[in-house]
Design a protein around this motif. Structure first.
Motif, PDB file in Angstrom:
ATOM      1  N   LEU A   8       0.813  -1.218   0.000  1.00  0.00           N
ATOM      2  CA  LEU A   8       0.000   0.000   0.000  1.00  0.00           C
ATOM      3  C   LEU A   8       0.848   1.270   0.000  1.00  0.00           C
ATOM      4  CD1 LEU A   8      -2.840   1.237   0.077  1.00  0.00           C
ATOM      5  CD2 LEU A   8      -2.775   1.018   2.569  1.00  0.00           C
TER       6      LEU A   8
ATOM      7  N   THR B  11      -4.634   3.901  -5.269  1.00  0.00           N
ATOM      8  CA  THR B  11      -4.620   2.781  -4.323  1.00  0.00           C
ATOM      9  C   THR B  11      -5.973   2.090  -4.158  1.00  0.00           C
ATOM     10  OG1 THR B  11      -5.017   4.294  -2.465  1.00  0.00           O
ATOM     11  CG2 THR B  11      -2.709   3.782  -3.005  1.00  0.00           C
TER      12      THR B  11
ATOM     13  N   ASN C  14      -5.627  -1.478  -4.604  1.00  0.00           N
ATOM     14  CA  ASN C  14      -4.938  -2.103  -3.464  1.00  0.00           C
ATOM     15  C   ASN C  14      -5.934  -2.496  -2.386  1.00  0.00           C
ATOM     16  OD1 ASN C  14      -2.826  -0.376  -4.824  1.00  0.00           O
ATOM     17  ND2 ASN C  14      -1.534  -1.384  -3.306  1.00  0.00           N
TER      18      ASN C  14
END
Length: 309
Positions: A112, A124, A127
């Motif tokens: 991350l 992100t 993620n």
């Protein structure tokens, strides 16, 4: 070199500070344990809760993304387990623990922050889609496999209860589950509560990285070097290579493709050691893989980031 300096090294500087603090006695083991309890038990679950409560599931929870990452992850688990039995002559319980090391990438504490530093906070979302499934998937696979090889004639009906109990006693999974509930139900979070959660979230990754460094300081690389290097090759090379190939074939969007490759190339997480310790199996291999893998990933991650760039 610029990628290594600007993206990866700052993350490992925080880990290194925690490592040196523990090694030099500036932080006691109980102090490091307290930092990890705070980060893993409170701050990081709140980070996951908040991220998943606000995640656009329709836009970011792509089955191609999840399938790409976890096909590679599960493949490494199977290869690691079979190699442990047939190549390194370990028993099946050791083999499951070794397979789990190859299965469990450090998606949260390394994947991350490195993705965020490399491609920006807006990149992100994928993620978090991976992280939402990560602990439940990995623990379900690892615990199920271990309980099966340990059962030795016990009724199979006892396995699912053990798996569910172990999964939902994990605070990270509790944070993920509550975040998904809020997301799906649309429950409002009062502003004062949300602002308080923001304060915890800002402390989550720095404290977790610092604590990770302190925990790694307890390990040392000893014995079983062929097994350790083989397992790390699965984590640092094979998994991201599978992710790259499948991500290309699946035509993942650029942000998702980058997230899946970066997450796949991360070193085994500390949970690999916790899993091995939980069953008292291959703990030396797990500890060495976490320590050496974290160090090696400064270089291997730089290579994968350079290829992505």
């Amino acid at each position: 070199m610029s990628i290594l300096l600007s993206v990866i090294l700052p993350v490992f500087v925080v880990i290194g500070i925690g490592f040196l603090a523990a090694k030099r006695g500036l932080m006691t083991e109980s102090g490091i344990d307290g930092v990890m309890r705070f980060s893993q038990g409170f701050a990081v679950p709140v980070l996951l809760f908040q991220a998943l409560a606000n995640l656009d599931l329709g836009a970011n929870f792509d089955l191609r993304l999840v399938g790409t990452f976890y096909t590679g992850s599960f493949t490494c688990f199977v290869i690691g387990m079979l190699a442990a039995v047939y190549l390194f002559k370990r028993d099946w319980e050791d083999a499951v623990a070794i397979g789990f090391i190859a299965l469990f990438s450090n998606s949260l504490l390394l994947g991350l922050p490195i993705t965020e530093r490399a491609f920006g906070p807006a990149s992100t979302a994928a993620n978090f889609a991976i992280i939402a499934v990560h602990s439940p998937f990995c623990y379900a696979v690892g615990i199920t496999a271990m309980e099966i090889v340990k059962s030795k004639g016990q009724p199979p009906r006892t396995v699912p209860l053990k798996v569910l109990k172990a999964i939902f006693s994990n605070s990270l999974i509790v944070g993920i589950t509550l975040g998904l509930i809020v997301n799906l139900t649309g429950l409002p979070i009062p502003t004062v509560v949300d602002e308080g959660l923001d304060m915890l979230v800002r402390a989550a990754l720095p404290s977790a990285l610092f604590g990770l460094g302190g925990v790694i300081a307890r390990y040392r690389i000893e014995g079983d070097l062929p097994t350790i290097l083989f397992t790390l090759a699965l984590s640092l090379i094979l998994h991201p290579a599978i992710a790259w190939g499948l991500g290309t074939a699946m035509q993942l969007p650029p942000d998702a493709f980058r997230s899946v490759v970066v997450t796949a190339c991360m070193a085994p997480g500390a949970n690999a050691y916790l899993f091995a310790s939980m069953y008292g199996r291959a703990t030396r291999v797990a500890a060495s893989c976490v320590l050496l893998g974290t160090a090696l990933s400064t270089l291997t991650a730089a290579v994968w980031l350079a290829l992505l760039a």
